[in-house]
Design a protein around this motif. Sequence first.
Motif, PDB file in Angstrom:
ATOM      1  N   SER A   1      45.208  23.660 -80.470  1.00  0.00           N
ATOM      2  CA  SER A   1      44.877  24.016 -81.853  1.00  0.00           C
ATOM      3  C   SER A   1      43.983  22.955 -82.471  1.00  0.00           C
ATOM      4  N   ALA A   2      43.395  23.308 -83.627  1.00  0.00           N
ATOM      5  CA  ALA A   2      42.556  22.353 -84.347  1.00  0.00           C
ATOM      6  C   ALA A   2      43.357  21.126 -84.741  1.00  0.00           C
ATOM      7  N   ALA A   3      44.596  21.335 -85.145  1.00  0.00           N
ATOM      8  CA  ALA A   3      45.436  20.206 -85.534  1.00  0.00           C
ATOM      9  C   ALA A   3      45.695  19.285 -84.350  1.00  0.00           C
ATOM     10  N   GLU A   4      45.952  19.884 -83.180  1.00  0.00           N
ATOM     11  CA  GLU A   4      46.189  19.064 -81.994  1.00  0.00           C
ATOM     12  C   GLU A   4      44.924  18.302 -81.600  1.00  0.00           C
ATOM     13  N   THR A   5      43.768  18.949 -81.720  1.00  0.00           N
ATOM     14  CA  THR A   5      42.509  18.275 -81.410  1.00  0.00           C
ATOM     15  C   THR A   5      42.297  17.089 -82.339  1.00  0.00           C
ATOM     16  N   ASN A   6      42.532  17.308 -83.633  1.00  0.00           N
ATOM     17  CA  ASN A   6      42.383  16.215 -84.594  1.00  0.00           C
ATOM     18  C   ASN A   6      43.334  15.066 -84.282  1.00  0.00           C
ATOM     19  N   GLU A   7      44.543  15.411 -83.860  1.00  0.00           N
ATOM     20  CA  GLU A   7      45.530  14.386 -83.532  1.00  0.00           C
ATOM     21  C   GLU A   7      45.071  13.577 -82.317  1.00  0.00           C
ATOM     22  N   GLN A   8      44.525  14.268 -81.306  1.00  0.00           N
ATOM     23  CA  GLN A   8      44.063  13.574 -80.108  1.00  0.00           C
ATOM     24  C   GLN A   8      42.851  12.691 -80.415  1.00  0.00           C
ATOM     25  N   CYS A   9      42.042  13.079 -81.446  1.00  0.00           N
ATOM     26  CA  CYS A   9      40.820  12.348 -81.784  1.00  0.00           C
ATOM     27  C   CYS A   9      41.045  11.295 -82.871  1.00  0.00           C
ATOM     28  N   ARG A  10      42.279  11.010 -83.208  1.00  0.00           N
ATOM     29  CA  ARG A  10      42.557  10.009 -84.237  1.00  0.00           C
ATOM     30  C   ARG A  10      42.059   8.647 -83.741  1.00  0.00           C
ATOM     31  N   PRO A  11      41.785   7.700 -84.645  1.00  0.00           N
ATOM     32  CA  PRO A  11      41.368   6.354 -84.219  1.00  0.00           C
ATOM     33  C   PRO A  11      42.373   5.758 -83.244  1.00  0.00           C
ATOM     34  N   GLY A  12      41.866   5.311 -82.119  1.00  0.00           N
ATOM     35  CA  GLY A  12      42.731   4.770 -81.086  1.00  0.00           C
ATOM     36  C   GLY A  12      43.351   5.813 -80.199  1.00  0.00           C
ATOM     37  N   GLY A  13      43.056   7.098 -80.445  1.00  0.00           N
ATOM     38  CA  GLY A  13      43.623   8.172 -79.649  1.00  0.00           C
ATOM     39  C   GLY A  13      42.931   8.351 -78.312  1.00  0.00           C
ATOM     40  N   PRO A  14      43.425   9.278 -77.474  1.00  0.00           N
ATOM     41  CA  PRO A  14      42.885   9.451 -76.122  1.00  0.00           C
ATOM     42  C   PRO A  14      41.562  10.212 -76.080  1.00  0.00           C
ATOM     43  N   TRP A  15      41.213  10.940 -77.150  1.00  0.00           N
ATOM     44  CA  TRP A  15      39.955  11.690 -77.207  1.00  0.00           C
ATOM     45  C   TRP A  15      39.106  11.161 -78.357  1.00  0.00           C
ATOM     46  N   GLN A  16      37.869  11.651 -78.429  1.00  0.00           N
ATOM     47  CA  GLN A  16      36.991  11.282 -79.541  1.00  0.00           C
ATOM     48  C   GLN A  16      36.021  12.417 -79.815  1.00  0.00           C
ATOM     49  N   GLN A  17      35.661  12.586 -81.091  1.00  0.00           N
ATOM     50  CA  GLN A  17      34.657  13.584 -81.447  1.00  0.00           C
ATOM     51  C   GLN A  17      33.287  12.937 -81.313  1.00  0.00           C
ATOM     52  N   LEU A  18      32.517  13.428 -80.340  1.00  0.00           N
ATOM     53  CA  LEU A  18      31.208  12.843 -80.062  1.00  0.00           C
ATOM     54  C   LEU A  18      30.125  13.433 -80.952  1.00  0.00           C
ATOM     55  N   LEU A  19      30.202  14.746 -81.176  1.00  0.00           N
ATOM     56  CA  LEU A  19      29.265  15.481 -82.024  1.00  0.00           C
ATOM     57  C   LEU A  19      30.069  16.545 -82.763  1.00  0.00           C
ATOM     58  N   PRO A  20      29.520  17.144 -83.799  1.00  0.00           N
ATOM     59  CA  PRO A  20      30.253  18.223 -84.470  1.00  0.00           C
ATOM     60  C   PRO A  20      30.692  19.299 -83.480  1.00  0.00           C
ATOM     61  N   ASN A  21      31.990  19.569 -83.442  1.00  0.00           N
ATOM     62  CA  ASN A  21      32.587  20.586 -82.569  1.00  0.00           C
ATOM     63  C   ASN A  21      32.528  20.239 -81.090  1.00  0.00           C
ATOM     64  N   VAL A  22      32.188  19.009 -80.755  1.00  0.00           N
ATOM     65  CA  VAL A  22      32.147  18.575 -79.354  1.00  0.00           C
ATOM     66  C   VAL A  22      33.042  17.353 -79.204  1.00  0.00           C
TER      67      VAL A  22
END
Length: 360
Positions: A36-57
Amino acid sequence: MTHNTPLSPRPRPLHSLADGRRRPMTVAQLRAHGVSAAETNEQCRPGGPWQQLLPNVVLLHPGPPTSEERLHAVLLYAARDRGAGPASGAAPAVSVSVPVQPGAEHPPVSAYAEAMITGLAALTLHGFSAAPPLPSLDVVDVLVPRMRRLRTTSCARIVRTTALPTPVELTGVPVAPVARALADAVAELTDPGTVRRLLTEAVRGGHCEPAAVVRELNRARLLSRPHVVDAVDSLVAEGRALAEQRLYRMVREHALPEPVWNVDLRLPGGPHLGGVDAFWPEQAVALELDTRAHRKQEDDAAWAEHARKREHLERLGITVVHLTPRKLRDCPEHQAAVVRTALMAAGDREPAAYVVVLPR
């Protein structure tokens, strides 16, 4: 049917999406995997395992992206359909209904509908030594149709065009042809030396002919810039020198009679008929290389003058063979046969008018 029977396939767990493969994915792709979008945001939090590189990517690992990941992320951002469903008449950017195969790090080239790498990044992928390495580029240029509603952001610089060229697949990504990539690179460059080196390498390295480069520069309205005009003059001279070398090689390697090279033709006591690149006096056969590659108005004037010269020579009984640098490069055997046929046909023609041959 029991209550334990699942009604639909279970989405892949979060940890399996990045199971050793360092790759970007779109938010829509992640949603198709049950994230979900919420899970994606959680994974992309500062220090998290993912990162948002570009809008929607999203990049499925922390730390800086590799050059390859940046290329694919920019294409995912710019592709017409980023996984939310196919646009009318367009193939989907990525297929999210089929699980990613083991070892398959990125979507197929066909997934990046109406988007391709251009500019300096494309020239680097084409193998230009004068282009900077991918890690040193702050932005990656991506070519899209003019009507696309996208904006330049982060490492993706949007370049628009009214007509997309056919891309070339290099290292698994769609890349603009050399001439188009050159024009897009030159549009962002102000250093005359860099522009000259890139244009020279395009011709000297056999990537494309000068005429193709100048057509793209003209289409991009870059020929009004003084440093581009100077570089184009060098480009045309470079292209002509290479074409002449190919012509000399063709005559030698295919055992054609040796002509007189680079001469002017005149009528005795009369007007100047024009210069030709090679002339066989006994057979009255002249050869001209078409290396025109200037602005359209100059090109039209040069072509009109060439047509008048050719008509005049042929009225005097002189056969004119017209070759282009591309023909000499791609099929010298065929061009040699064309010249040989013209030489052999000389005996079946009326004798040509006498002309004076002078060094040019």
